[in-house]
Every structure is written in C-alpha cells, then in structure tokens.
Write a protein that holds these residues in place. Structure first.
Motif, short mmCIF file in Angstrom:
data_model
loop_
_atom_site.label_atom_id
_atom_site.label_comp_id
_atom_site.label_asym_id
_atom_site.label_seq_id
_atom_site.Cartn_x
_atom_site.Cartn_y
_atom_site.Cartn_z
N GLY A 378 50.58 40.68 50.92
CA GLY A 378 51.29 39.44 51.19
C GLY A 378 50.70 38.25 50.46
O GLY A 378 51.18 37.13 50.59
N TYR A 379 49.64 38.49 49.71
CA TYR A 379 48.97 37.43 48.94
C TYR A 379 49.21 37.67 47.45
O TYR A 379 49.05 38.79 46.97
CB TYR A 379 47.47 37.42 49.20
CG TYR A 379 47.06 36.96 50.58
CD1 TYR A 379 46.62 35.65 50.77
CD2 TYR A 379 47.11 37.82 51.67
CE1 TYR A 379 46.22 35.22 52.04
CE2 TYR A 379 46.73 37.40 52.93
CZ TYR A 379 46.29 36.10 53.12
OH TYR A 379 45.90 35.68 54.36
N SER A 380 49.56 36.60 46.73
CA SER A 380 49.76 36.71 45.29
C SER A 380 48.47 36.31 44.55
O SER A 380 48.02 35.16 44.67
CB SER A 380 50.90 35.80 44.83
OG SER A 380 50.96 35.74 43.42
N PRO A 381 47.87 37.21 43.77
CA PRO A 381 46.63 36.88 43.04
C PRO A 381 46.81 35.74 42.05
O PRO A 381 45.84 35.08 41.68
CB PRO A 381 46.27 38.19 42.33
CG PRO A 381 46.98 39.25 43.10
CD PRO A 381 48.25 38.62 43.58
N SER A 382 48.05 35.49 41.61
CA SER A 382 48.31 34.45 40.62
C SER A 382 48.42 33.06 41.25
O SER A 382 48.44 32.06 40.53
CB SER A 382 49.59 34.76 39.84
OG SER A 382 49.49 36.02 39.20
N ASP A 383 48.54 33.01 42.57
CA ASP A 383 48.64 31.72 43.26
C ASP A 383 47.24 31.27 43.67
O ASP A 383 46.47 32.05 44.25
CB ASP A 383 49.53 31.86 44.51
CG ASP A 383 49.64 30.57 45.29
OD1 ASP A 383 50.47 29.73 44.93
OD2 ASP A 383 48.87 30.43 46.27
N ALA A 384 46.91 30.03 43.37
CA ALA A 384 45.55 29.54 43.62
C ALA A 384 45.16 29.64 45.09
O ALA A 384 44.05 30.06 45.42
CB ALA A 384 45.42 28.10 43.12
#
Length: 409
Positions: A378-384
């Motif tokens: 549920g977490y995007s690695p590309s989002d800070a």
C-alpha cells in the motif's frame, strides 16, 4: 370597547364592579364551556380519543383551569398581565411526556375557539364584545405558558441527554462497553450494529454543546450514528454505520464536520466491527493525535494509519508491529526480490536506473517490482512520504524478531 393586536387594554375595560358581575355570570356557565371544549377535542383530534382515562382527565382539568383562570383574571379589580402559571397545575410535566407541543397548541386553540363560541351562545349580548376582546389576550398568554413549559422540559431533557452521552462515550472509548452501556447508547439513538470509527480532535472553540449538535447534524445527513464527548482539551466522536466500513469512506464523512473542531489535527481511527471494539479505534486515533505534530503538513482530517511512522517513533508499539507485519513481513515472504529491490532503490536515492545497475536487471524489471511493492504494502516507493514509511518499516522489520515486536508498546 377598544382592542389592539395584543388584546384588550385593561384601562378600557368596564369598571371593577361591572367586570365582577360579568365574571360571575360567566363562572355560572364555565362547566358547560369545559364540557363543550372536551367534546370538540374528541371530534377534531383522533389522537385525543386514543389517550387513556388518566391523561384525558388531566386535559379536562387543564381546560377547566384555563376557563376558570380567565374568569379570575377578568374579574381582578387591578389591571395586570394574565397569570396563567396555575392553568396547567401538575399535569404538564406528565402531559409533556405523552403529548407533543403541537398537540398542546391544538388543544389550547380548540378550547379558546369553543369558549368564544360559547360566549356568543351563553352570555348576554351586552357582555359579549368585552369578553371576546379579553379572551384574545388571555389565550395568547396561555399559549406562551405552554410553550415555556415545553421549552424548559426540552432544556432539561437536552442537559440529561448530554450527560448520558458523555458517560456512554467515555465508557465506549475506555473499552468498558457492557450491555448497560449498549442499552444507554440505544436510548440516545444509536442504531448501528457494526462498523465503528473513533475520531479525535481539538476541543471546539465554540460552545461544546452547540459544536456537538453541529457534528450530529452532519452525521445525520450522512446517515451515520454519532456519540460525542469532550475529554480535557480533546473532543472524541464515535461514529457508527455501514457507510464508514472503509477508511476512505470514514474520512469522507469526517471531512463534512472537521471544521467544527478547534485548530489542530483531526485523526480518524481505523474501523472496527462493533461498538464494544471501539477502544481499538480509540487507541489508534489517540496515538495518531499525539504523534501528528511530527507531520505538520498532514491533511485534516487524517487517518491514524497514515501516521504509522510518527506513531512508531513516538513509542507506539502497535504502530511498530503494524509496520513490521504489514510492510516488512509481506515483502520478506514474497520471494520475488521485492525486499532487495526496495532496499537498493531507497539506498540509491530512488533512482530506477541506479537500482537496475546495482541489481544487474533491466530498468523495466525494477519498475515492475516497485509496482508490486505498492500492491503488496500500500506504499509507493516513488512517493516521498511513502518512502519514509517504507524506510522505517525496513528498520523495524530487522529489529523486531520475525517482523514482530515482542516487547510492550
């Protein structure tokens, strides 16, 4: 005789001796007026016939007291505003629980209309004009008295309900929800049997009762049950209903009334299955409320689960375990190189190309794995912001045995 929109002026009434004589003649027929008024009530108002004998007798006494009160006021030698405090006697407190204010107004209207008609039929022609003018003023005062009684009853009931709601909400929040608490919640209008969310925010700047009623109004429009209580400098709101079964749906409902809270974060706990489980949602919401200072730019309202990194750093063991179990654990169990890819990606300043070179894979493979990481966690690695949470989850996953916190939190 002169009359105004406020009723007859006592200074323009006949002399005290004449008024006493007129009042005496009217007192002689007051019983007939009362009988006619009650008979008319039965004809006009079907609900009146459905009352039991006790309540019907009380209404008869009230009608008689109203007519007798008018006679007494009219015969008074000194001009003064009508005093109708004794018209209802001890009946209104009981009647207010059985008949509505609207019904009371209908009964007063019927009694006055019948009295006016009876004056024309039973009183001498010379008495009629002054009596008709006087009863207008007296009937207005009776109506005001009835409204005042119901207003006081409503205020008392509102104060009692507010105290009961605070007690129920406090018990729910502390996880002390037994059958008696559930019964009291039901008495306050709680109808939901599943899906509960607890919201925590700053105490409103406006008067607390008004603020809670404003929240209740918005919840009613959204089709959601609500209980509210102020604890110290915080306002806690318990929501219930199938419309808040999903976190984003709950967030949408809270957005409707978030502006009623005082300045500061408004945190929405995770949905739980029943009112008896509300303490779990409360724990998360309170933890998020305390930790929200660590994310100054957090949205308002914000989900407690979106504050997991701050909660974990502030010492919330539940948040540490949640990050380890929901992020590190699934990545470690995936067996598809996701965990390794995430570590390398974060260590290489979130560069896809640098990650691909370090892993000796094609850049598209890295992009595919990053997409899979988002699907799994549920977490995007590309989002800070998400990358911050992922980095913390990796650390906690390594520190906690098998991705779990064996200590107390």
């Amino acid at each position: 005789m002169a009359a105004s929109s406020r009723g007859i002026s006592r200074t323009l009434l006949p002399s005290p001796k004449s008024r006493a004589a007129i009042a005496k003649r009217m007192a002689a027929v007051s019983g007939e007026m009362t009988t006619a008024a009650v008979a008319e009530m039965e004809v006009r108002h079907p609900w009146f016939s459905e009352l039991d004998a006790k309540h019907r007798s009380w209404i008869t006494l009230v009608a008689q007291a109203g007519i007798d009160g008018f006679v007494h006021w009219f015969s008074s030698p000194e001009p003064s505003p009508p005093s109708t405090a004794d018209v209802f006697g001890s009946a209104p407190r009981e009647l207010a629980r059985r008949i509505s204010l609207y019904q009371t107004v209908e009964l007063v209207r019927t009694t006055i209309e019948v009295a006016e008609k009876q004056i024309d039929e039973l009183m001498p022609r010379s008495d009629r004009p002054v009596l008709q003018a006087a009863i207008v003023q007296y009937s207005r005062e009776v109506a005001f008295t009835a409204a005042e009684i119901y207003a006081r009853a409503a205020e008392l009931r509102g104060a009692w309900d507010a105290r009961l709601e605070a007690l129920v909400a406090d018990a729910v929040i502390r996880g002390e929800t037994d059958e008696s608490v559930l019964s009291r919640a039901s008495a306050l209008g709680w109808r939901s049997s599943a899906d509960v969310v607890v919201v925590v925010g700053p105490e409103p700047e406006d008067e607390t009762g008004v603020a809670i009623e404003g929240i209740r109004h918005e919840c009613a429009k959204a089709g959601v049950d609500m209980l509210g209580a102020v604890q110290g400098d915080r306002l806690l709101v318990v929501l219930g209903g199938d419309r808040i079964a999903e976190p984003e749906a709950a967030l949408a409902v809270v957005t409707r009334f978030a502006g009623i809270f005082g300045p500061g974060p408004v945190v929405v706990g995770p949905p739980v299955e029943h009112l008896a489980d509300a303490a779990r949602s409360t724990r998360a919401a309170l933890s998020g409320y305390r930790a929200a200072v660590g994310w100054p730019n957090a949205p308002r309202p914000v989900l407690a689960d979106d504050l997991l990194p701050e909660r974990a750093l502030s010492g919330d063991g539940h948040a540490r375990r949640a990050l380890a179990r929901t992020v590190f654990g699934p990545l470690a169990d995936s067996g598809s190189g996701l965990l390794e890819t995430l570590v390398v990606f974060l260590d290489n300043n979130s560069s896809v190309e640098a990650t691909a070179r370090a892993l000796f894979v094609h850049a598209n493979t890295v992009r595919y794995r990053l997409k899979r990481i988002q699907e799994v966690t549920g977490y995007s690695p590309s989002d800070a912001r998400d990358a911050y949470g992922l980095r913390l989850a990796l650390t906690l996953g390594r520190l906690l045995p098998d991705g779990r916190d064996s200590g107390r939190g």
